[in-house]
Each structure stands twice: as C-alpha cells, then as structure tokens.
Write a protein that holds these residues in place. Structure first.
Motif, PDB file in Angstrom:
ATOM      1  N   PRO A  80      -3.901   6.370  -3.743  1.00 12.49           N
ATOM      2  CA  PRO A  80      -4.036   6.526  -2.372  1.00 12.49           C
ATOM      3  C   PRO A  80      -4.449   5.539  -1.217  1.00 12.49           C
ATOM      4  N   TYR A  81      -3.991   5.708  -0.181  1.00 13.02           N
ATOM      5  CA  TYR A  81      -4.103   4.405   1.059  1.00 13.02           C
ATOM      6  C   TYR A  81      -5.635   4.114   1.050  1.00 13.02           C
ATOM      7  N   ASP A  93       0.690   3.852  -2.882  1.00 13.87           N
ATOM      8  CA  ASP A  93       0.613   5.387  -2.607  1.00 13.87           C
ATOM      9  C   ASP A  93       1.485   6.297  -3.387  1.00 13.87           C
ATOM     10  N   GLU A  94       2.706   6.050  -3.464  1.00 15.24           N
ATOM     11  CA  GLU A  94       3.901   6.707  -3.960  1.00 15.24           C
ATOM     12  C   GLU A  94       3.473   6.761  -5.235  1.00 15.24           C
ATOM     13  N   SER A 146      -6.643   0.683  -3.660  1.00 12.44           N
ATOM     14  CA  SER A 146      -5.658   0.268  -2.452  1.00 12.44           C
ATOM     15  C   SER A 146      -6.044  -1.040  -1.608  1.00 12.44           C
ATOM     16  N   SER A 205      -8.275   4.250  -0.911  1.00 12.56           N
ATOM     17  CA  SER A 205      -8.956   4.227  -2.201  1.00 12.56           C
ATOM     18  C   SER A 205      -9.337   2.738  -2.169  1.00 12.56           C
ATOM     19  N   THR A 231       0.976  -1.184  -0.025  1.00 12.37           N
ATOM     20  CA  THR A 231       0.058  -0.063   0.030  1.00 12.37           C
ATOM     21  C   THR A 231       0.939   1.425  -0.012  1.00 12.37           C
ATOM     22  N   GLN A 232       2.165   1.227   0.754  1.00 11.94           N
ATOM     23  CA  GLN A 232       2.623   2.605   0.650  1.00 11.94           C
ATOM     24  C   GLN A 232       3.550   2.572  -0.834  1.00 11.94           C
TER      25      GLN A 232
END
Length: 160
Positions: free
Chosen positions: A51-52, A46-47, A57, A54, A42-43
């Motif tokens: 988005p976390y 996100d990068e 995700s 969403s 998830t990180q």
C-alpha cells in the motif's frame, strides 16, 4: 570491518531467487523524471499489494528518489535518459520478498566513490543520497555495464 561497511558495494545479489514481477521504464534526466520514477514505483508496488502509505512503500520511494536524483545529477547536463527497473521476487525459502531497485545511467565514466559513503557538510547542498541509500537498503552497490552505462542498485528484504 564493521557490519555497516560490510554491506556496502556488493557487486551481485547475495542469493538466487525466483523473479515474480518486473517493471522497467526509461525517463528523462530531469527533476520531473526523478519525481515520475518515484510515483511510478509506488503505483507499481501498490498494484502488487504494498500500500501507498505503508512503511515499505515509503522506504522504496526514498530509495528510488535518491538513486534517480543521482542519475539526474550526473546525466541531466548531458541530456541522457536514465532507466528505472524494479524487481519484486520471493526470497529464497519463501521467507518473504525482495525488492530490487536499479537505476541505470549513461555515465560509466563517473565511478562511485570507494569506501563507505560520507555525509556532506551542513553547508553543502548535495552529497547525502548514498548515505540515505546505505541506511535504508539491506544491500546496495553498483556495476559498470559497458563503456557507457553503469547501474546503481539497492535491495530491500520484506518479511512474509
């Protein structure tokens, strides 16, 4: 063959696409390793603009968690690590993106069950992971890499 069964157990990606980003890490076959796989996924997403919080995700996190838990279940008792590999690429014709999640473990001797996954009974503590993977992924399957390792993979299609 019904459409649900048809998507099961594909042995290769369905179409050629350009790789845009890849992440890979080797983790211990423990509950902590499976949790770390989900957090790292998830990180990483996100990068890359996913988005976390969403839905995309959350779906990816569930796929990673289930595939990693499967590796931990089969390799944790023998002390072998598992490898998580994520690939985010543009779909053919630039109609969106494809996330491919791969988990490789050292148990090629433990083949996947044939046919569609069947949920465990209400009293059983495990046996629902592949049912979830089947429900969430657009495509999924497995491959034996060599006499020792096998890879379970799942793909998600994300529109534009």
């Amino acid at each position: 063959m019904n459409p649900q069964t048809q998507k099961i157990r594909q042995s290769a990606p369905p179409r050629p696409v350009a790789v845009s980003s890849t992440f890979a890490v080797q983790l211990s076959s423990t509950r902590r390793g499976a949790r770390l796989a989900r957090l790292l996924a998830t990180q990483w997403l996100d990068e890359r603009g996913v988005p976390y919080r969403s839905a995309a995700s959350h779906t990816a996190a569930l796929l990673v968690a289930e595939l990693a838990a499967n590796a931990v279940r089969h390799c944790g008792s023998i002390g072998r690590d598992f490898r998580l590999r994520l690939t985010l690429r543009e779909a053919e014709g630039a109609t969106g993106s494809v996330l491919r999640v791969e988990v490789t473990d050292a148990r090629a001797d433990k083949p996947m069950p044939q046919g569609p996954p069947v949920a465990a009974g209400p009293e059983e503590e495990s046996g629902r992971g592949l049912v979830l993977v089947d429900a969430l992924a657009d495509r999924w399957g497995d491959r034996v890499n060599d006499p020792i390792t096998k890879t379970l993979w799942a793909e998600l299609d994300w529109p534009g």
